[in-house]
Design a protein around this motif. Structure first.
Motif, PDB file in Angstrom:
ATOM      1  N   MET A  59       0.828  -1.212   0.000  1.00 42.13           N
ATOM      2  CA  MET A  59       0.000   0.000   0.000  1.00 42.13           C
ATOM      3  C   MET A  59       0.863   1.264   0.000  1.00 42.13           C
ATOM      4  SD  MET A  59      -3.031  -0.825   2.647  1.00 42.13           S
ATOM      5  CE  MET A  59      -4.313  -2.007   2.338  1.00 42.13           C
ATOM      6  N   LEU A  60       1.988   1.222   0.710  1.00 42.85           N
ATOM      7  CA  LEU A  60       2.885   2.379   0.705  1.00 42.85           C
ATOM      8  C   LEU A  60       3.579   2.557  -0.637  1.00 42.85           C
ATOM      9  CD1 LEU A  60       4.503   2.155   4.242  1.00 42.85           C
ATOM     10  CD2 LEU A  60       2.949   3.915   3.397  1.00 42.85           C
ATOM     11  N   CYS A  61       3.866   1.451  -1.319  1.00 41.82           N
ATOM     12  CA  CYS A  61       4.525   1.544  -2.624  1.00 41.82           C
ATOM     13  C   CYS A  61       3.585   2.046  -3.717  1.00 41.82           C
ATOM     14  CB  CYS A  61       5.080   0.177  -3.027  1.00 41.82           C
ATOM     15  SG  CYS A  61       6.465  -0.350  -2.022  1.00 41.82           S
ATOM     16  N   PHE A  62       2.311   1.651  -3.634  1.00 43.95           N
ATOM     17  CA  PHE A  62       1.330   2.034  -4.640  1.00 43.95           C
ATOM     18  C   PHE A  62       0.135   2.716  -3.960  1.00 43.95           C
ATOM     19  CE2 PHE A  62       3.418  -1.880  -6.070  1.00 43.95           C
ATOM     20  CZ  PHE A  62       4.035  -1.400  -7.219  1.00 43.95           C
ATOM     21  N   PRO A  63       0.228   4.004  -3.689  1.00 45.00           N
ATOM     22  CA  PRO A  63      -0.838   4.701  -2.946  1.00 45.00           C
ATOM     23  C   PRO A  63      -2.029   5.106  -3.832  1.00 45.00           C
ATOM     24  CG  PRO A  63       0.949   6.201  -3.368  1.00 45.00           C
ATOM     25  CD  PRO A  63       1.382   4.867  -3.897  1.00 45.00           C
ATOM     26  N   LEU A  64      -2.703   4.130  -4.389  1.00 39.24           N
ATOM     27  CA  LEU A  64      -3.898   4.374  -5.186  1.00 39.24           C
ATOM     28  C   LEU A  64      -5.111   3.970  -4.363  1.00 39.24           C
ATOM     29  CD1 LEU A  64      -2.560   2.816  -8.487  1.00 39.24           C
ATOM     30  CD2 LEU A  64      -2.702   5.240  -7.918  1.00 39.24           C
ATOM     31  N   VAL A  65      -6.134   4.804  -4.351  1.00 42.37           N
ATOM     32  CA  VAL A  65      -7.292   4.570  -3.493  1.00 42.37           C
ATOM     33  C   VAL A  65      -7.979   3.241  -3.788  1.00 42.37           C
ATOM     34  CG1 VAL A  65      -9.557   5.453  -2.817  1.00 42.37           C
ATOM     35  CG2 VAL A  65      -7.637   7.011  -3.070  1.00 42.37           C
ATOM     36  N   PRO A  66      -8.230   2.868  -5.065  1.00 45.20           N
ATOM     37  CA  PRO A  66      -8.869   1.565  -5.293  1.00 45.20           C
ATOM     38  C   PRO A  66      -8.013   0.394  -4.808  1.00 45.20           C
ATOM     39  CG  PRO A  66      -9.009   2.910  -7.273  1.00 45.20           C
ATOM     40  CD  PRO A  66      -8.119   3.632  -6.316  1.00 45.20           C
ATOM     41  N   LEU A  67      -6.713   0.507  -4.990  1.00 48.81           N
ATOM     42  CA  LEU A  67      -5.824  -0.547  -4.521  1.00 48.81           C
ATOM     43  C   LEU A  67      -5.800  -0.602  -3.000  1.00 48.81           C
ATOM     44  CD1 LEU A  67      -3.716  -2.692  -5.438  1.00 48.81           C
ATOM     45  CD2 LEU A  67      -1.994  -0.948  -5.025  1.00 48.81           C
ATOM     46  N   LEU A  68      -5.774   0.552  -2.355  1.00 53.56           N
ATOM     47  CA  LEU A  68      -5.789   0.589  -0.892  1.00 53.56           C
ATOM     48  C   LEU A  68      -7.052  -0.050  -0.337  1.00 53.56           C
ATOM     49  CD1 LEU A  68      -4.508   4.215  -0.210  1.00 53.56           C
ATOM     50  CD2 LEU A  68      -3.230   2.105  -0.016  1.00 53.56           C
ATOM     51  N   LEU A  69      -8.197   0.305  -0.889  1.00 55.57           N
ATOM     52  CA  LEU A  69      -9.452  -0.263  -0.407  1.00 55.57           C
ATOM     53  C   LEU A  69      -9.544  -1.754  -0.689  1.00 55.57           C
ATOM     54  CD1 LEU A  69     -11.967   2.551  -1.366  1.00 55.57           C
ATOM     55  CD2 LEU A  69     -11.167   1.922   0.899  1.00 55.57           C
ATOM     56  N   GLY A  70      -9.162  -2.151  -1.889  1.00 60.33           N
ATOM     57  CA  GLY A  70      -9.228  -3.569  -2.248  1.00 60.33           C
ATOM     58  C   GLY A  70      -8.317  -4.416  -1.378  1.00 60.33           C
ATOM     59  N   LEU A  71      -7.084  -3.994  -1.233  1.00 56.57           N
ATOM     60  CA  LEU A  71      -6.148  -4.752  -0.393  1.00 56.57           C
ATOM     61  C   LEU A  71      -6.550  -4.721   1.074  1.00 56.57           C
ATOM     62  CD1 LEU A  71      -2.623  -3.948  -1.837  1.00 56.57           C
ATOM     63  CD2 LEU A  71      -3.766  -6.142  -1.774  1.00 56.57           C
ATOM     64  N   GLY A  72      -7.079  -3.593   1.520  1.00 56.10           N
ATOM     65  CA  GLY A  72      -7.516  -3.497   2.916  1.00 56.10           C
ATOM     66  C   GLY A  72      -8.652  -4.452   3.226  1.00 56.10           C
ATOM     67  N   PHE A  73      -9.671  -4.467   2.367  1.00 52.93           N
ATOM     68  CA  PHE A  73     -10.796  -5.366   2.583  1.00 52.93           C
ATOM     69  C   PHE A  73     -10.385  -6.829   2.435  1.00 52.93           C
ATOM     70  CE2 PHE A  73     -13.674  -1.721   1.249  1.00 52.93           C
ATOM     71  CZ  PHE A  73     -13.988  -1.424   2.561  1.00 52.93           C
ATOM     72  N   PHE A  74      -9.558  -7.116   1.418  1.00 53.80           N
ATOM     73  CA  PHE A  74      -9.131  -8.500   1.208  1.00 53.80           C
ATOM     74  C   PHE A  74      -8.282  -8.998   2.370  1.00 53.80           C
ATOM     75  CE2 PHE A  74      -6.065 -11.604  -0.481  1.00 53.80           C
ATOM     76  CZ  PHE A  74      -6.954 -12.606  -0.815  1.00 53.80           C
ATOM     77  N   SER A  75      -7.359  -8.175   2.858  1.00 52.12           N
ATOM     78  CA  SER A  75      -6.507  -8.617   3.964  1.00 52.12           C
ATOM     79  C   SER A  75      -7.301  -8.735   5.264  1.00 52.12           C
ATOM     80  CB  SER A  75      -5.314  -7.685   4.133  1.00 52.12           C
ATOM     81  OG  SER A  75      -5.750  -6.374   4.341  1.00 52.12           O
ATOM     82  N   ALA A  76      -8.311  -7.897   5.460  1.00 50.48           N
ATOM     83  CA  ALA A  76      -9.170  -8.047   6.634  1.00 50.48           C
ATOM     84  C   ALA A  76      -9.940  -9.358   6.565  1.00 50.48           C
ATOM     85  CB  ALA A  76     -10.137  -6.870   6.728  1.00 50.48           C
TER      86      ALA A  76
END
Length: 87
Positions: A59-76
């Motif tokens: 997330m720090l390497c690629f600070p794109l909002v769709p990627l942040l939300l997708g990875l956040g929900f998937f990792s949760a």
């Protein structure tokens, strides 16, 4: 420096009223949260911590909002699946 000193003494004051660390995880065998103190659960927590660290680095390497939300929900979701008590 003054702020650090104040925080130190306030933390010690609050720690005086809290139970000792060795008194906190005392539980009976019939409690529902006994599984949290097993070795297997601590290993699962370590895996989840590593997962969140890896996801945070991505997330720090690629600070794109769709990627942040997708990875956040998937990792949760993945964290809840790993820590599930049925296995």
């Amino acid at each position: 420096m003054l702020l650090a000193t104040i925080r130190f003494y306030c933390a010690n004051f609050v720690r005086f009223f809290l139970p000792q660390q060795r008194e906190i995880p005392v539980c009976k065998g019939t409690d529902s949260h006994t599984r949290r103190y097993t070795v297997q659960y601590r290993q699962k927590r370590g895996r989840v911590r590593s997962l969140w660290i890896a996801v945070s680095l991505v997330m720090l390497c690629f600070p794109l909002v769709p990627l942040l939300l997708g990875l956040g929900f998937f990792s949760a979701f993945l964290s809840f699946a790993i820590l599930d008590e049925t296995v």
